[in-house]
Design an enzyme around this catalytic site. Structure first.
Site, PDB file in Angstrom:
ATOM      1  N   PHE B 116       0.843  -1.189   0.000  1.00 62.99           N
ATOM      2  CA  PHE B 116       0.000   0.000   0.000  1.00 62.99           C
ATOM      3  C   PHE B 116       0.882   1.243   0.000  1.00 62.99           C
ATOM      4  O   PHE B 116       2.072   1.165   0.327  1.00 62.99           O
ATOM      5  CB  PHE B 116      -0.917  -0.001   1.234  1.00 62.99           C
ATOM      6  CG  PHE B 116      -2.387   0.037   0.878  1.00 62.99           C
ATOM      7  CD1 PHE B 116      -2.997  -1.055   0.289  1.00 62.99           C
ATOM      8  CD2 PHE B 116      -3.159   1.173   1.131  1.00 62.99           C
ATOM      9  CE1 PHE B 116      -4.344  -1.024  -0.049  1.00 62.99           C
ATOM     10  CE2 PHE B 116      -4.509   1.206   0.796  1.00 62.99           C
ATOM     11  CZ  PHE B 116      -5.099   0.111   0.210  1.00 62.99           C
ATOM     12  N   GLN B 230      -7.732  14.751   3.664  1.00 58.54           N
ATOM     13  CA  GLN B 230      -7.086  13.882   2.683  1.00 58.54           C
ATOM     14  C   GLN B 230      -7.857  13.796   1.375  1.00 58.54           C
ATOM     15  O   GLN B 230      -9.037  13.464   1.370  1.00 58.54           O
ATOM     16  CB  GLN B 230      -6.938  12.473   3.261  1.00 58.54           C
ATOM     17  CG  GLN B 230      -6.314  11.493   2.270  1.00 58.54           C
ATOM     18  CD  GLN B 230      -5.779  10.261   2.950  1.00 58.54           C
ATOM     19  OE1 GLN B 230      -6.523   9.334   3.235  1.00 58.54           O
ATOM     20  NE2 GLN B 230      -4.493  10.249   3.245  1.00 58.54           N
ATOM     21  N   HIS B 232      -7.982  11.566  -1.833  1.00 48.68           N
ATOM     22  CA  HIS B 232      -7.535  10.282  -2.385  1.00 48.68           C
ATOM     23  C   HIS B 232      -7.222  10.532  -3.853  1.00 48.68           C
ATOM     24  O   HIS B 232      -8.027  11.134  -4.558  1.00 48.68           O
ATOM     25  CB  HIS B 232      -8.653   9.245  -2.239  1.00 48.68           C
ATOM     26  CG  HIS B 232      -8.189   7.844  -2.461  1.00 48.68           C
ATOM     27  ND1 HIS B 232      -7.795   7.386  -3.691  1.00 48.68           N
ATOM     28  CD2 HIS B 232      -8.053   6.797  -1.609  1.00 48.68           C
ATOM     29  CE1 HIS B 232      -7.426   6.109  -3.569  1.00 48.68           C
ATOM     30  NE2 HIS B 232      -7.575   5.736  -2.321  1.00 48.68           N
ATOM     31  N   LEU B 242     -14.808   5.838  -5.132  1.00 51.32           N
ATOM     32  CA  LEU B 242     -13.431   5.468  -4.825  1.00 51.32           C
ATOM     33  C   LEU B 242     -12.938   4.306  -5.685  1.00 51.32           C
ATOM     34  O   LEU B 242     -13.593   3.275  -5.797  1.00 51.32           O
ATOM     35  CB  LEU B 242     -13.361   5.074  -3.343  1.00 51.32           C
ATOM     36  CG  LEU B 242     -12.063   4.464  -2.831  1.00 51.32           C
ATOM     37  CD1 LEU B 242     -10.947   5.485  -2.855  1.00 51.32           C
ATOM     38  CD2 LEU B 242     -12.250   3.919  -1.423  1.00 51.32           C
ATOM     39  N   GLU B 245      -6.693   2.295  -3.576  1.00 50.59           N
ATOM     40  CA  GLU B 245      -5.237   2.332  -3.666  1.00 50.59           C
ATOM     41  C   GLU B 245      -4.671   0.934  -3.917  1.00 50.59           C
ATOM     42  O   GLU B 245      -3.578   0.777  -4.454  1.00 50.59           O
ATOM     43  CB  GLU B 245      -4.702   2.879  -2.334  1.00 50.59           C
ATOM     44  CG  GLU B 245      -3.233   3.172  -2.302  1.00 50.59           C
ATOM     45  CD  GLU B 245      -2.888   4.073  -1.110  1.00 50.59           C
ATOM     46  OE1 GLU B 245      -3.529   5.137  -0.966  1.00 50.59           O
ATOM     47  OE2 GLU B 245      -2.006   3.716  -0.326  1.00 50.59           O
ATOM     48  N   ARG B 290      -0.702   9.555  -0.232  1.00 48.04           N
ATOM     49  CA  ARG B 290      -1.838  10.161  -0.940  1.00 48.04           C
ATOM     50  C   ARG B 290      -1.714  11.662  -1.101  1.00 48.04           C
ATOM     51  O   ARG B 290      -2.104  12.209  -2.127  1.00 48.04           O
ATOM     52  CB  ARG B 290      -3.131   9.827  -0.180  1.00 48.04           C
ATOM     53  CG  ARG B 290      -3.475   8.366  -0.275  1.00 48.04           C
ATOM     54  CD  ARG B 290      -4.654   7.998   0.590  1.00 48.04           C
ATOM     55  NE  ARG B 290      -4.975   6.580   0.395  1.00 48.04           N
ATOM     56  CZ  ARG B 290      -5.895   5.926   1.095  1.00 48.04           C
ATOM     57  NH1 ARG B 290      -6.589   6.553   2.037  1.00 48.04           N
ATOM     58  NH2 ARG B 290      -6.132   4.660   0.854  1.00 48.04           N
ATOM     59  N   HIS B 358     -11.520  12.366   0.745  1.00 49.69           N
ATOM     60  CA  HIS B 358     -11.686  10.985   1.184  1.00 49.69           C
ATOM     61  C   HIS B 358     -11.762  10.841   2.700  1.00 49.69           C
ATOM     62  O   HIS B 358     -12.510  10.022   3.219  1.00 49.69           O
ATOM     63  CB  HIS B 358     -10.509  10.173   0.650  1.00 49.69           C
ATOM     64  CG  HIS B 358     -10.579   8.708   0.918  1.00 49.69           C
ATOM     65  ND1 HIS B 358     -11.672   7.943   0.574  1.00 49.69           N
ATOM     66  CD2 HIS B 358      -9.694   7.852   1.487  1.00 49.69           C
ATOM     67  CE1 HIS B 358     -11.446   6.680   0.927  1.00 49.69           C
ATOM     68  NE2 HIS B 358     -10.269   6.597   1.497  1.00 49.69           N
ATOM     69  N   ARG B 393      -2.718  10.722   6.484  1.00 44.57           N
ATOM     70  CA  ARG B 393      -2.916   9.325   6.872  1.00 44.57           C
ATOM     71  C   ARG B 393      -2.423   8.402   5.768  1.00 44.57           C
ATOM     72  O   ARG B 393      -2.639   8.682   4.588  1.00 44.57           O
ATOM     73  CB  ARG B 393      -4.402   9.061   7.109  1.00 44.57           C
ATOM     74  CG  ARG B 393      -4.726   7.628   7.414  1.00 44.57           C
ATOM     75  CD  ARG B 393      -6.194   7.441   7.711  1.00 44.57           C
ATOM     76  NE  ARG B 393      -7.043   7.559   6.539  1.00 44.57           N
ATOM     77  CZ  ARG B 393      -7.244   6.591   5.656  1.00 44.57           C
ATOM     78  NH1 ARG B 393      -6.618   5.432   5.770  1.00 44.57           N
ATOM     79  NH2 ARG B 393      -8.061   6.776   4.625  1.00 44.57           N
TER      80      ARG B 393
END
Lengths: 249, 584, 105
Positions: B116, B230, B232, B242, B245, B290, B358, B393
């Site tokens: 990730f 955040q 995304h 979405l 990721e 991100r 996000h 994050r």
């Protein structure tokens, strides 16, 4: 406004209406709009009193199921462009209507609970956390994986003629979720679930119409789950009948 | 008239359900209520796709997870909290496995992990690409086993009840009857999730309206680090749906209009061929964090190398080289979403994507026991800010956070409730009655307004995007804050057409907008006060990180004259701030 | 729903077959009379209807068998057409045996 479409929506407000009525709204047509977008447009721009449920608008929270021209649909995944003429929107069939497009889910929640949808281990056979995960091969995972996909959207209940006729029937989603745990290699609780699943109100009410699987937006195939539970219960029965001294496995 | 429970949890998503189970297991004699404005399985945890991080494999280490998280946070995370988080994560994840979460597996039956963004090694557990959905349903179904847990489904919390300096319950509107119930509690846990809906273009569901943040804020608890929002990097244009990721973790690449992997121009490392076994390289290129990827998109757009579309510019997420089999096995939901909502099949065509709101790193200020500064009030999940996420994050840390801090909140609240059973019932019932009057007077029976809810909401959304988006400046933020004050004024002239009590969703929309306006202003003012750039907060007028003045958390306090901004030190235990480097 | 209804036809025809067996047990005279009855145009029409119902029931039933019979080879599920196909193949084989027994001797 260029092209428009008409939505004929079921309205019922218990405090002021003695009978449900239908109200027609004209909404703009956009090719990328889903029916939920059109309903939101009505709520935002035309009539703030229209009530319905929705949230994720990506087909996973399960809130926005409605009857669209008589067919149960997730309205966030049903596109305006796939319809012609006036579209008729009603609450999902088979449930008590609370207001407008909102129906009561109490019955399902109680039924879900009755099939014990959680991992049951035999006394003393719980694995301590320190010893890590239960091993489960990809092969064992696919055995039940399909039945984990249920989003509890209630489309299968709305499509089920048995449930419409007699709502004591446990119903497609609840049985599929019970079966989901029965077929999970980590679970040892099938006997405890049989009371609900193999009862008269359970699998034996189902006549295998198959409509539940036809409308399921997540390909859970509850009809398949129910028939497999019937086969397993039948095998149990014959085992007990023919081998009364043996233990069923 | 009131009902009473030992612990009341507001919100039935991942954190709320984990907390409820923790309480039932800590002390089965306590009565626990879960008050949720939707049926718990509708909560937005359901939409998380990619996975949840926890160290489980022999080649991984807690120290690495700690360093990835702190570095990812641009050193704004509290290191004591992060350390505790990475330590407790594996047991929480195994617990969820024991509760039946259908984690994807290795051939030998152990849990599988995937790479990730911003993580130096594969440590993200996943259940196909519907991880949040499976976690939420496993938690919900497991919670049904515990008889002390009582559900108040479709019950909308409107106000935290504070008496004698202590939180002692909550007022909640029962959507079915329209009655405002006074639910008394020795301890209250907020698990209401995020506030993505203050922005126009978001992955968040309709329910993510910052209710818990606003309620805590009004009750005197500060909101921490609200300027950190955040984006995304990969949402579908138009809908904001979405695209996980994990699609990049599995090897997907981002290209501009020329088919060029543009991230290499933005300090994110050099690309290796997709056919190279090294691909995808961890903490590099598409597996950067991100904030940096979303910022790179804006820069690329300014250079005119993105692709214009009816819903704004986009770039392309190319998965074709993964092949149909891998896409169907690892990313089936991505394929389903792209087919349904973008009309393309990622097996044969790249997916158009652009950055989308996000997650909010900020939230109700809590300590590592999830306790707030208000006695008896706890918070966990996206609504809270412990903080382990700091200024940015890392993907797959939030699902784990739900479990770790949900459980901690549950245990701490159980102890608090046991030690503080006495409540000021009479005064609380009076407060509850006042709240019922307020809602009737200001909303249900309100006459003569002219402003449509949707109009105010749209204007709020627009000003948040234009002024408090990926790049901000003093000027843009001032304009946004001014606009939000104007909207607050106009809110008092709101038009309410629905007078009924049964499922009055116009009323709930109004209450949500009311909450969102508070949260939006806290975001705007916090961002205005932070004159530096760090993580997801990028000020064009202050482009550098300023550790001397801003290595600290912002705290937004609610006052009668508006927002007051204060600060609080960041806890640094073992890793002093350094330059944040990716792609090396 | 239509499939459920066709089972009434199938059950009715089974009762009729039992009736023939019963008549057979009463001696050749009774049996010949029953055969005579079957040869009437009305009876042939009813037989055709029963055949259509039985065929419909069989085909739709075979098509749903993949729901009940789930076989995995490794992680891959055996596709539905193969499960249903096996049923059709079995049906064909049994029909050929019956045809051979009735017509071939």
């Amino acid at each position: 406004m260029d092209k428009t479409m008409e939505l004929e929506i079921f309205r019922y407000r218990p405090e002021q209406d003695s009978e449900p009525t239908f109200q027609t709204y004209e909404v703009p047509f956009h090719t990328e709009w889903v029916i939920l977008d059109a309903v939101n447009y009505i709520k935002d721009e035309i009539d703030g009193t229209l009530s319905y449920r929705w949230s994720c608008r990506m087909g996973v929270c399960g809130s926005c199921g409605m009857m669209v021209n008589g067919v149960p649909k997730l309205t966030c995944a049903a596109f305006l462009k796939d319809y012609t003429g006036k579209i008729r929107i009603e609450p999902l069939e088979g449930f008590p209507v609370e207001r407008d497009l909102i129906f009561s889910m109490d019955d399902f929640i109680a039924k879900l609970k009755s099939v014990k949808p959680w991992i049951i281990r035999k006394e003393g056979e719980d694995k301590p956390l320190e010893e890590g995960e239960y091993l489960q091969t990809p092969r064992q995972l696919v055995e039940y994986q399909q039945y984990t996909m249920c989003i509890n959207c209630m489309l299968c209940y709305a499509a089920c003629p048995v449930y419409a006729h007699d709502n004591t029937f446990l119903g497609p989603a609840a049985i599929a979720l019970g079966q989901r745990y029965n077929m999970d290699s980590r679970d040892q609780g099938r006997d405890q679930r049989q009371e609900a699943i193999a009862s008269h109100e359970g699998i034996w009410q189902c006549t295998f119409v198959g409509e539940c699987s036809a409308v399921c937006p997540k390909d859970v195939d509850p009809a398949g789950a129910i028939q497999r539970a019937k086969v397993a219960s039948t095998i149990d029965y014959f085992k007990e009948l023919l081998l009364p001294w043996g233990k069923k496995s | 008239m009131s009902v009473r429970h030992d612990v009341v949890i507001v919100g039935g998503g991942g954190a709320g359900l984990r907390a409820a189970i923790a309480i039932a297991e800590t002390n089965p004699s306590l009565s626990v209520a879960v008050v949720s404005k939707v049926y718990p399985m509708r909560s937005h945890t359901v939409a998380a796709e990619g996975g949840a991080a926890a160290v489980i494999k022999d080649n991984d280490s807690l120290e690495d997870h700690f360093r990835d998280t702190v570095g990812g946070s641009d050193w704004l995370a509290d290191q004591d909290a992060v350390e505790l988080f990475v330590n407790e994560a594996p047991a929480e994840m195994i617990q969820l496995e024991h509760w039946g979460c259908p984690w994807s597996r290795e051939p030998d039956g152990t849990v599988a992990v995937r790479p990730f963004g911003g993580m130096n090694i594969e440590r993200t557990w996943f259940a196909s690409d519907k991880t949040g959905f499976h976690m939420l349903h496993a938690l919900y179904q497991t919670s049904l086993k515990y008889s002390p847990i009582v559900s108040y489904d479709e019950s909308f919390a409107t106000k935290i009840l504070v008496e004698n300096g202590r939180c002692q319950g909550v007022s909640a509107l029962d959507l079915r009857t329209g009655k405002v119930e006074t639910i008394l509690a020795s301890a209250l846990i907020l698990c209401t999730g995020g506030a993505g809906r203050v922005f126009p273009f978001t992955t968040n569901g309709a329910i993510n309206t910052g209710d818990g943040m606003a309620m805590a804020y009004r009750a005197g608890v500060p909101l921490k680090d609200m300027e950190f929002i955040q984006y995304h990097p990969t949402g579908l244009p138009g809908t904001g749906i979405l695209i996980t990721e994990a699609s990049r973790g599995e090897g997907g690449i981002l290209v501009n209009k020329d088919g060029y992997r543009y991230l290499q121009d933005y300090d994110l490392g050099k690309p290796v061929q997709v056919t190279d076994p090294e691909h995808p390289v961890k903490k590099s290129m598409e597996l950067g964090p991100r904030d940096r990827l979303s910022q790179a998109f804006v820069k690329e757009m300014e250079r005119g190398r993105t692709i214009p579309g009816p819903h704004g510019d986009f770039v392309l997420l190319d998965l074709r080289h993964l092949g149909e089999k891998k896409i169907d096995k690892k990313l089936p939901f991505v394929r389903e979403l792209a087919k349904n909502y973008a009309g393309i099949d990622p097996v044969y065509e790249p997916i158009p994507v652009r950055p989308v709101i996000h997650y909010i790193m900020g939230g109700v200020d809590t300590d590592t026991d999830s306790a707030t500064s208000l006695l008896g009030l706890f918070a966990a999940g996206e609504v809270a800010c412990v903080s382990i996420n700091g200024a940015n994050r890392l993907g797959s840390n939030s699902l784990t956070e739900l479990l770790v801090f949900g459980a901690r909140a549950g245990r701490a609240a159980a102890i608090f409730a046991t030690q503080n059973p006495d409540l000021d019932v009479e005064a609380l019932e009076k407060q509850g009655a006042d709240e019922q009057d307020r809602i009737a007077r200001d909303f249900i029976r309100k006459e003569g307004g002219t402003e449509r809810i949707a109009t105010l909401r749209r204007e709020m959304n627009e000003t948040m995007e234009s002024g408090a988006g990926i790049y901000r400046s003093e000027r843009s933020l001032r304009d946004t804050c001014d606009k939000l004050m104007e909207l607050r004024q106009r809110f008092s002239n709101l038009l309410i057409e629905d007078r009924s009590l049964t499922f009055n969703t116009e009323l709930t929309s109004a209450l949500e907008l009311d909450f969102m306006l508070d949260v939006a202003l806290a975001i705007g003012q916090s961002a205005l006060a932070r004159t530096e750039s760090r993580g997801s907060h990028q000020r064009t007028d202050h482009p550098d990180r300023d550790d001397e003045n801003f290595l600290k958390h912002s705290l937004a306090f609610h006052t009668d004259d508006g927002v007051r901004i204060g600060y609080k030190d960041v806890v640094i235990t073992k890793w002093p701030p350094q330059e944040r480097v990716y792609g090396k | 729903m239509v499939r459920e209804l066709t089972s009434v036809g199938v059950a009715g025809y089974s009762v009729f077959l039992l009736y023939l067996v019963y008549r057979l047990g009463q001696g050749s005279e009774a049996y010949d009379a029953a055969i005579g009855l079957i040869m009437s145009p009305a009876s042939i029409a009813l037989h055709l209807i029963a055949l259509v119902l039985a065929l419909y029931h069989t085909v739709t039933w075979f098509n749903v068998t993949p729901k009940v019979i789930v076989i995995h080879l490794g992680e891959e599920r055996v596709p539905a057409f193969m499960i249903a196909g096996a049923h059709y193949a079995g049906w064909l084989a049994v029909s050929m045996i019956v045809a051979w027994a009735v017509l071939g001797t």
